[in-house]
Design a protein around this motif. Structure first.
Motif, short mmCIF file in Angstrom:
data_model
loop_
_atom_site.label_atom_id
_atom_site.label_comp_id
_atom_site.label_asym_id
_atom_site.label_seq_id
_atom_site.Cartn_x
_atom_site.Cartn_y
_atom_site.Cartn_z
N ASN A 21 37.85 42.29 48.63
CA ASN A 21 38.04 42.63 47.53
C ASN A 21 39.71 41.79 47.65
O ASN A 21 39.52 41.61 48.75
CB ASN A 21 37.96 43.41 46.40
CG ASN A 21 38.82 45.21 46.60
OD1 ASN A 21 39.55 45.08 47.24
ND2 ASN A 21 37.86 45.93 47.23
N GLU A 22 39.98 41.70 46.08
CA GLU A 22 41.63 40.82 46.61
C GLU A 22 42.74 42.26 47.82
O GLU A 22 43.73 42.31 47.22
CB GLU A 22 42.39 40.96 45.06
CG GLU A 22 42.82 42.17 43.69
CD GLU A 22 41.52 43.15 43.11
OE1 GLU A 22 41.63 43.21 42.75
OE2 GLU A 22 40.42 42.02 43.51
N LYS A 23 42.50 43.35 47.47
CA LYS A 23 43.70 44.59 48.15
C LYS A 23 43.45 44.60 49.22
O LYS A 23 42.21 44.12 50.17
CB LYS A 23 43.12 45.62 47.93
CG LYS A 23 43.07 46.50 46.26
CD LYS A 23 42.49 47.58 45.52
CE LYS A 23 42.14 47.46 44.06
NZ LYS A 23 42.38 48.75 43.86
N ARG A 24 44.93 44.03 49.65
CA ARG A 24 45.14 43.81 51.29
C ARG A 24 44.02 45.26 52.05
O ARG A 24 43.63 45.06 53.66
CB ARG A 24 46.23 43.93 52.02
CG ARG A 24 47.00 42.52 51.17
CD ARG A 24 46.06 41.48 51.82
NE ARG A 24 46.35 40.08 50.65
CZ ARG A 24 47.55 38.96 51.20
NH1 ARG A 24 48.39 39.40 52.20
NH2 ARG A 24 47.45 38.30 50.24
N HIS A 25 44.02 46.44 51.80
CA HIS A 25 43.34 47.39 52.69
C HIS A 25 42.39 47.68 52.34
O HIS A 25 41.21 48.94 52.51
CB HIS A 25 44.05 48.83 52.06
CG HIS A 25 43.77 48.91 51.16
ND1 HIS A 25 44.54 48.57 49.46
CD2 HIS A 25 43.01 50.16 49.99
CE1 HIS A 25 44.14 49.51 48.56
NE2 HIS A 25 42.71 50.23 48.77
N SER A 26 40.87 46.85 52.32
CA SER A 26 40.04 46.36 51.76
C SER A 26 39.04 45.38 52.99
O SER A 26 37.69 45.02 52.76
CB SER A 26 39.50 45.82 50.21
OG SER A 26 39.26 44.60 50.48
N PRO A 27 39.18 45.72 53.89
CA PRO A 27 38.74 44.88 54.98
C PRO A 27 37.05 45.08 55.49
O PRO A 27 37.10 46.71 55.31
CB PRO A 27 39.73 45.02 56.50
CG PRO A 27 40.50 46.95 56.42
CD PRO A 27 40.55 46.41 54.91
N CYS A 28 36.38 43.96 55.57
CA CYS A 28 34.75 43.90 56.03
C CYS A 28 35.02 43.48 56.52
O CYS A 28 33.59 44.26 57.23
CB CYS A 28 33.80 43.82 54.25
SG CYS A 28 34.46 41.83 53.72
N ALA A 29 35.39 43.06 57.53
CA ALA A 29 34.79 42.34 59.02
C ALA A 29 35.84 42.21 59.39
O ALA A 29 36.96 41.77 58.76
CB ALA A 29 33.89 41.34 58.92
N VAL A 30 35.53 42.50 61.01
CA VAL A 30 37.03 41.81 61.77
C VAL A 30 36.40 41.28 62.83
O VAL A 30 35.82 41.08 63.67
CB VAL A 30 38.23 42.99 62.41
CG1 VAL A 30 36.90 43.69 62.97
CG2 VAL A 30 39.05 42.59 62.83
#
Length: 204
Positions: A12-21
């Motif tokens: 989502n728009e929040k920077r603490h929501s990574p879902c892939a790297v």
């Protein structure tokens, strides 16, 4: 001159929501290693983000959390030179997610391939990742974290071909750029230095 290229996708728009790297280890000549993982962000997905990268909540249900994945990521990043396309985004994902999980920051230098590309190929219509990929004849799947990290690495390699240098400091001097840094309790962003009137400008 080894470096690590990184790219995140977020739920989502929040920077603490990574879902892939995606991570790519390379030097000025070749790609040495690659790493990719989905991440369970422990938060909701926005339809817009899923539309961009195609990752859903079901896809990450069994994926590790960022905190579980961090020891692996930290081995790649700690005390290394890290590059990212639009690095302010990816570095803020790192910092905000570490803050969210109350984890210490790594010590690392970083560069932004947008800023580097603006210096080296100033006549391009823009310096988006897909524009640079097209300019260099690179075919890739945009908004897949590993693919994006790989293209950023290749763009950085192309940049070093344009300005052959015996050290990273010399390369950055030619580009009139400084490295950004992340360190415990803080960070500094990469900066563009004003060229002196007496300094040769290396645009092509």
């Amino acid at each position: 001159m080894n470096f690590v290229s990184i790219d995140f996708e977020t739920a989502n728009e929040k920077r603490h929501s990574p879902c892939a790297v995606g991570l790519v280890v390379a030097n000025e000549h070749e790609i040495i290693d690659e790493y990719y993982s989905l991440i369970n962000p422990i938060t909701e997905f926005r339809s817009y983000n899923t539309y961009i990268h195609g990752i859903t909540e079901d896809d990450v249900a069994d994926a590790p959390t960022f905190a579980e994945l961090w020891p692996t990521l930290n081995k790649y990043l700690m005390n290394n030179l890290v590059v990212a396309h639009n690095a302010s985004f990816d570095m803020s994902v790192i910092r905000h997610t570490l803050d969210y999980f109350k984890l210490p920051y790594p010590s690392m230098d970083y560069l932004c391939t947008v800023k580097i590309s603006q210096r080296i190929w100033p006549k391009l219509t823009n310096h988006k990742l897909n524009t640079l990929a097209s300019h260099h004849g690179i075919i890739f799947e945009h908004h897949h974290a590993l693919e994006d990290a790989r293209v950023a690495a290749k763009v950085f390699m192309k940049a070093m071909e344009e300005y052959p240098s015996d050290s990273m400091d010399t390369f950055l001097e030619k580009c009139n750029l400084t490295k950004g840094k992340i360190y415990e309790h803080g960070y500094t962003a990469p900066k563009t230095k004003s060229a002196s009137r007496n300094r040769k400008i290396y645009f092509k």
